[in-house]
Scaffold this active site. Structure first.
Site, PDB file in Angstrom:
ATOM      1  N   CYS A 328       0.716  -1.159  -0.133  1.00  0.00           N
ATOM      2  CA  CYS A 328       0.093  -0.106  -0.109  1.00  0.00           C
ATOM      3  C   CYS A 328       0.949   1.345   0.001  1.00  0.00           C
ATOM      4  CB  CYS A 328      -0.863  -0.126   1.062  1.00  0.00           C
ATOM      5  SG  CYS A 328      -2.393   1.053   1.003  1.00  0.00           S
ATOM      6  N   HIS A 432      -3.845  -5.471   1.150  1.00  0.00           N
ATOM      7  CA  HIS A 432      -3.466  -5.824   2.516  1.00  0.00           C
ATOM      8  C   HIS A 432      -4.255  -7.483   2.635  1.00  0.00           C
ATOM      9  CE1 HIS A 432      -2.330  -2.038   4.100  1.00  0.00           C
ATOM     10  NE2 HIS A 432      -3.326  -1.589   3.183  1.00  0.00           N
TER      11      HIS A 432
END
Length: 496
Positions: A328, A432
């Site tokens: 991310c 994630h």
């Protein structure tokens, strides 16, 4: 619908854990129960099935209650992006960044959102177990409070206060907290729970007797210190490592605004994986893999990373054949440039990236919140992965011609994600939850260190269920559940 609220004398007193435990205990009694936290401040968040964002602790509590996480369980989420400001998320969607004073003035609007969620849940559930935030005795925050007694007064519910005896001063914490409440607030406090006790309970009994006599409130239970209890952390980074025989060594850079560090729980809990959180002033140790994690303020955290000298240390790590993974915000740092023209995360509108891959990132107002499934592709091998995206901005460039994974299910019909470098040493992804998948974890570890010999990987879902069961059994043994049930069933208001 009945409502029972758990407040604490301090942060990390055990509110989140007690709410999760009570949700599991009550659902096992066939009570239709749901968790609720009016306002949460945390960088660990979860994505709901309908694309909303809530605190990680409320997602865990929903699992404990055996219901799907939803935005109404945590109507207000604050994600700090500086010492004085935070992104404000209402009903799962980010509305703006606010400084502390501006949000203080905004609390009436926020309370309306809280009460709307309360009403929605009341139409479906029999019992709401509510978690407060911090302490109800923070004098400077009491005006317009929506997180603790302000909420309890608004919905008129009873309160249990929990304190952590392991911190010391437990009787002062409880008595002092009660003393700083108003008369009506004191009336709705129906008992205390003492958490994390170690030792002979008989030696504590005189103190418990005194506390009950002095306050007129019952002690509803003394919960023992549970060693090695491992559940999704609300916010604080769990850095304890259970390694016994390291076969793979991993370093995670502990950024000031690190987010969703629960990504690494399955690694941290594996006794054959040595995971090291590298902190301020520390050098990156000799490891097989360096991970740059997610961040709530990418440009600020990238400046921190460079100032620590970690950029040069990463280059040295790569020269010696080590692997690098960015997740991310960590992915965004790997490119050549990061642009934030709308000042989504900070006042700085541009910075140079680490330059490890040929792409640029543009941060934008629209936040991506999705659950997704796909196949990781590494060294000609594939592995199934399920995870979630939670980021502002997008990245484009030639590096993405060789993707890290291809989606098989994505709500926005996105085909692929991330990249793997031409030399096969650097990877990045927006997804994630990679290591919550054993098959995906095995493929990544084989990429990092072929034939590592790790025999058994952690199934995080199974592990979480085991921990919730353990927690519920402990509460059944050490809490007076009959009294607690009577508190919420018989509550008819404070009459004050």
């Amino acid at each position: 619908m009945k409502t029972l609220m758990v407040q604490g004398t301090t942060s990390d007193a055990g509110k989140s854990t007690l709410v999760a435990a009570l949700c599991r205990v009550f659902v096992e009694q066939d009570i239709k129960v749901a968790p609720f936290k009016p306002q949460n401040m945390a960088l660990n968040s979860a994505v709901t099935e309908d694309g909303g964002e809530i605190g990680r602790a409320q997602a865990l509590q929903a699992i404990a209650a055996k219901v799907a996480p939803r935005v109404d369980f945590n109507p207000i989420l604050l994600k700090p992006n500086s010492d004085t400001g935070a992104q404000v998320i209402i009903h799962g969607k980010a509305i703006s960044n606010m400084e502390a004073q501006a949000y203080h003035d905004y609390k009436k609007v926020a309370m309306d959102a809280v009460l709307t969620s309360q009403q929605c849940l009341s139409e479906e559930f029999e019992l709401l177990v509510v978690e407060g935030a911090g302490s109800p005795a923070e004098i400077n925050l009491r005006a317009g409070d929506i997180a603790n007694m302000g909420y309890a007064e608004a919905v008129d519910c009873p309160v249990i206060i929990i304190a952590d005896i392991d911190k010391g001063g437990v009787f002062a914490h409880l008595v002092g907290t009660l003393a700083l409440l108003s008369e009506s607030e004191q009336a709705r406090v129906k008992g205390f729970v003492i958490n994390r006790f170690r030792g002979d309970l008989a030696l504590l009994q005189s103190g418990l007797d005194w506390l009950e006599e002095y306050t007129g409130k019952p002690v509803l239970g003394v919960l023992p210190y549970l060693h090695d209890l491992a559940l999704d952390a609300e916010d604080a980074v769990a850095i304890d490592n259970q390694v016994t025989q390291a076969k793979v060594k991993i370093a995670v850079l502990l950024l000031p605004h690190i987010s969703n560090h629960t990504d690494f729980d399955a690694l941290r809990l594996n006794p054959q994986i040595d995971i090291n959180y590298v902190r301020h002033t520390q050098a990156i140790p000799n490891v097989d893999l360096i991970i740059i994690p997610g961040s709530k303020n990418v440009i600020s955290d990238l400046a921190f990373l460079k100032n620590e000298g970690w950029g040069e240390q990463i280059k040295r790590h790569l020269r010696y054949g080590g692997k690098l993974l960015g997740i991310c915000g960590g992915l965004q740092m790997l490119g050549s440039d990061i642009f934030d023209p709308d000042e989504v995360e900070s006042k700085q509108t541009h910075c140079k990236g680490l330059g490890f891959a040929d792409f640029v990132t543009h941060l934008g107002q629209q936040k991506v919140l999705t659950q997704a499934q796909g196949m990781i592709i590494l060294q000609g091998q594939q592995a199934k992965v399920t995870g979630y995206e939670i980021h502002a901005g997008s990245s484009q460039g030639p590096a993405f011609d060789k993707p890290f994974l291809k989606f098989t299910q994505h709500p926005h019909n996105v085909v692929q994600d991330g990249f793997i470098s031409v030399d096969n040493c650097i990877a990045g992804t927006y997804l994630h939850g990679l290591f919550d998948n054993r098959e995906a974890t095995q493929l990544i570890l084989d990429w990092v260190l072929p034939n590592s010999g790790i025999a058994q990987l952690i199934d995080i879902d199974t592990h979480r269920e085991q921990q919730l069961t353990r927690l519920a059994e402990m509460c059944k043994e050490h809490l007076d559940l009959e009294k607690i049930t009577k508190i919420y069933q018989d509550w008819e208001g404070s009459n004050l």
